[in-house]
Enzyme design. Structure first.
Site, PDB file in Angstrom:
ATOM      1  N   ARG A  65      14.542   4.232  23.684  1.00  0.00           N
ATOM      2  CA  ARG A  65      13.533   4.305  24.747  1.00  0.00           C
ATOM      3  C   ARG A  65      12.464   3.230  24.559  1.00  0.00           C
ATOM      4  O   ARG A  65      11.971   2.663  25.526  1.00  0.00           O
ATOM      5  CB  ARG A  65      12.904   5.692  24.800  1.00  0.00           C
ATOM      6  N   HIS A  94      12.522  16.848  19.414  1.00  0.00           N
ATOM      7  CA  HIS A  94      12.740  15.432  19.714  1.00  0.00           C
ATOM      8  C   HIS A  94      13.422  15.352  21.073  1.00  0.00           C
ATOM      9  O   HIS A  94      14.397  16.057  21.318  1.00  0.00           O
ATOM     10  CB  HIS A  94      13.617  14.810  18.630  1.00  0.00           C
TER      11      HIS A  94
END
Lengths: 237, 527
Positions: free
Chosen positions: B333, B313
């Site tokens: 994000r 990740h």
């Protein structure tokens, strides 16, 4: 089998000589590097932890812990994976508390707000002492939540308890023997199953799939060669 | 330099960066980047598996060693069962709970056994959401194509088609159980856009999606009075003469005793392997994520798929030390959080697929544009305050309460200061190969969730795991239950183990370890 202990920051060369703190784990004095988490302090002290560890990320509520800091008589609560140790701290993990959980068929409830008093008859006996709120490591206003539940404001309760990790630390401190986290869980589920709006778009999509609306498209892509499929994927934006 | 001083570059460059758009990589550039920087391509971390169903195939050394490991069970163990059931579910996370609920709901007697407590799992930590093609402009086909692209075209088409088509009805099931998904003003499900997806498709419960789903499923498992064996670690499976699975042996972690469970079928929902810390990576995974199900199935003769590929990740916390490896949700994000290197520059489109974003972060750090912490770790900045700047004060606090609280405990306000991140070992893309009913090539052995393989190809898209758990948890539960009525309990033997040990002996018992690992060895040896 042991793996390289990359998770255990204490053994990293950069922190080989950390400042040490003297702490007390379940009544026993040990020296550990200052600032590591309560869970890591137990590992550092050579204690195998099986019960009382779960996600290690502050979400599962397995590591409910009681602690006290130096020169302060107040016993506090924390999640052991989310709390740093400091010099003079003493702590002990909380064993599973024998709270009573009501069982129910959530979809079959006829009057969920009234049923609360059948499942959790102690809920209206809250004496407003606020101990539950003080015990909550997630900073939920638990006392307020219990009151709102009793007065039928299920929507507010479900919003307030979205942060609840079910650690259960609100329960042993309750002088009215309420398990606020379990009350809130029932209330949140009832809110979702009975009082939240039904999303029309979801039903529409389910019906579209059942009616085969996408069948032609499926037939088209599933007979493509790997190359054609890759090219087709590239066109999706 | 002090980390707080190093943060200033993010604040100074924010306004200039706000106007910038960073294009996604071309397929060629993307391939080149991944081959050079993604940990999956570090040849030295891999070796061939010497025997068993995947003989000759490569995987990471840590996993190969465990797969070749010996069972802790002696041949002469008394196999008289303490429990007898139709369906035995091993694993108490999302897939395990979904499987148990559907199996018991379909009328099969069900036992759910789990190594730690019911619910303790990676599922409970899922923050980003669950992909369901519910938006009018979206479709299951688009979901399929996005996932395929994200998985480098290697996803099993049949598995994937089932997952995307059953997504909406699974969401409905969860809603009926009382899961509180976020809504739009009109009552419809609110959907967010995740990395690698062309349409907004993530249904969420604030940033507590996994926690909310698991609270409800756990409660439901208790309400349905499904028999539980907690702190019971599966250490071996049982098989009859034909090789079909007939139950399992557990170690009770409280008293170290063996517990034998006879079952007509077994569903393994044991999750992933983050706690093996492959290639030395920190992990976002749960304490129990040690790949036990892979070892157990492998000894039974189950074939594994895509076990050479893992998901790192992009945003694991690097600072403070207490949060090393913990996830900083991709949701940040999705809402416009920017990745910034030590020079104050963006270097990747933040919404590219996880493998691309991770590779580019590793590239920045390896090429000297990372930020070093006092303890020697390296990372890049994730500009979290930009969310408040873009969408108004309070956005971070409102949309990411879990993240806020996690950092606040260590004195960091992520709405005011950026966080330092580096890829963290997050997910096992592959696992035990299954068919669309979640069954392996070993009869009556089912695998659901992260322990299964094929569905996600070589890279999983954000939000597809929660859906995978629910869909294949359900299908395994229903298939196993459906079979229970018409079949007899098979004999309990360790025949498969005899075969496995003979094969290991031929290869010189190479591994020398006992598997499964059960729990990682973090306890310091004192004295």
């Amino acid at each position: 089998m042991a793996t390289d202990d990359t998770q255990n920051v204490i053994d990293q060369p950069e922190v080989m000589k950390p400042r040490m703190a003297t702490i007390e784990i379940a009544g026993k004095k040990v020296e550990v590097p200052e600032g590591i988490t309560v869970v890591k302090a137990m590992w550092y002290a050579g204690i195998d932890v099986v019960r009382g560890i779960g996600c290690l990320g502050g979400f599962c509520g397995a590591c409910a812990t009681y602690y006290r800091t130096k020169d302060d008589p107040k016993v506090r609560t924390c999640l052991a994976c989310q709390t740093a140790v400091q010099d003079g701290m003493c702590f002990t993990m909380m064993p599973p508390f024998p709270a009573r959980k009501a069982t129910y068929e959530i979809q079959k409830l006829q009057d969920p707000k009234q049923d609360l008093f059948n499942f959790y008859p102690e809920a209206p006996l809250c004496r407003n002492c606020n101990a539950c709120t003080e015990a909550c490591p997630q900073r939920i206003d638990v006392r307020e939540g219990v009151w709102k539940a009793v007065f039928g404001d299920f929507k507010s309760v479900s919003e307030m308890f979205m942060d609840c990790v079910m650690c259960g630390m609100c329960t042993p401190v309750c002088i009215a023997d309420i398990a606020p986290n379990l009350v809130a869980l029932y209330v949140s589920r009832a809110q979702g199953a009975h009082f939240a709006e039904k999303p029309i778009g979801l039903d529409t999509r389910i019906k579209e799939i059942q009616d085969g609306r996408f069948n032609d498209e499926w037939n088209n892509i599933l007979k493509m060669s790997d190359k054609e499929l890759a090219e087709h994927c590239a066109t999706v934006r | 330099m002090d980390i707080h001083a190093l943060q200033q570059i993010v604040h100074r460059t924010r306004d200039a960066r706000r106007k910038q758009t960073i294009p996604k990589f071309s397929p060629a550039d993307r391939d080149q980047l991944i081959h050079k920087y993604h940990p999956d391509f570090r040849a030295s971390a891999y070796r061939s598996i010497r025997f068993g169903p995947n003989e000759g195939e490569k995987t990471v050394v840590e996993l190969a060693t465990l797969l070749e490991g010996d069972s802790p069970i002696h041949d002469d163990l008394d196999l008289t069962p303490q429990y007898q059931t139709d369906v035995l579910v091993i694993g108490g996370g999302g897939a395990g709970c979904a499987a148990a609920l559907h199996a018991q709901g379909a009328g099969a007697k069900t036992i759910l056994a789990t190594k730690l407590r019911l619910g303790d799992s990676n599922s409970v930590m899922a923050q980003g959401g669950m992909q369901v093609s519910v938006a009018p402009e979206d479709s299951p086909v688009t979901h399929f194509l996005d996932t395929l692209k994200g998985g480098h075209m290697e996803n099993d088409h049949a598995l994937l088609k089932v997952m995307v088509e059953e997504g909406p009805s699974i969401a409905k099931w969860l809603l009926e159980l009382g899961v509180l998904f976020d809504r739009q003003a009109d009552g419809n499900l609110h959907v967010k856009k995740g990395g690698g997806s062309s349409k907004p498709r993530l249904v969420t419960c604030s940033d507590y999606t996994g926690l909310e789903i698991m609270r409800v499923l756990k409660d439901e498992v208790l309400n349905q009075k499904i028999q539980l064996l907690e702190f019971a670690a599966a250490i071996e499976l049982l098989s009859d003469d034909s090789g079909a699975c007939t139950g399992a042996i557990f170690k009770d972690l409280d008293n170290q005793r063996h517990v034998v469970v006879a079952a007509k079928s077994v569903i393994l929902a044991t999750g992933g392997i983050g706690r093996l810390h492959i290639q030395g990576f920190p992990t976002s995974n749960h304490y129990g994520a040690t790949g036990d199900g892979l070892c157990l199935s492998y000894r039974m003769g189950a074939k594994l798929a895509h076990i050479d590929t893992f998901q790192y990740h992009p945003s694991g916390a690097v600072y403070p030390e207490q949060l090393i490896g913990a996830l900083v949700t991709e949701g940040i994000r999705s809402e416009g959080g920017q990745l910034v290197n030590a020079k104050g520059d963006r270097f990747v489109n933040e919404l590219d697929t996880r493998d691309v974003v991770s590779s580019s972060i590793i590239r920045e750090c390896e090429e000297g544009r990372g930020i070093r912490t006092m303890s020697g770790r390296v990372g890049v900045w994730l500009d979290t305050p930009i969310l408040d700047a873009e969408h108004g004060a309070g956005t971070v606090e409102k949309h990411f309460p879990a993240m806020m609280l996690q950092f606040e405990r260590f004195g960091i306000d992520i709405s005011k200061d950026p966080v330092l991140i580096y890829p963290t070992l997050h997910y096992q893309n592959g696992g035990v190969k299954i068919d669309t009913n979640s069954e392996t090539n070993v009869k009556n052995l089912f695998v659901a969730g992260e322990a299964s393989g094929g569905l996600h190809g070589r890279n999983r898209l954000m939000g597809n795991s929660l859906l995978d758990l629910m869909v294949y948890g359900k299908r395994s539960g229903l298939t196993a239950a459906g079979r229970a009525g018409s079949m007899k309990q098979g004999k309990l033997t360790l025949k498969h183990l005899e075969r496995f040990r003979a094969e290991a002996k031929q290869h010189g018992n190479v591994s020398g370890v006992i598997s499964p690992m059960i729990l990682p060895a973090y306890t310091r040896k004192v004295g």
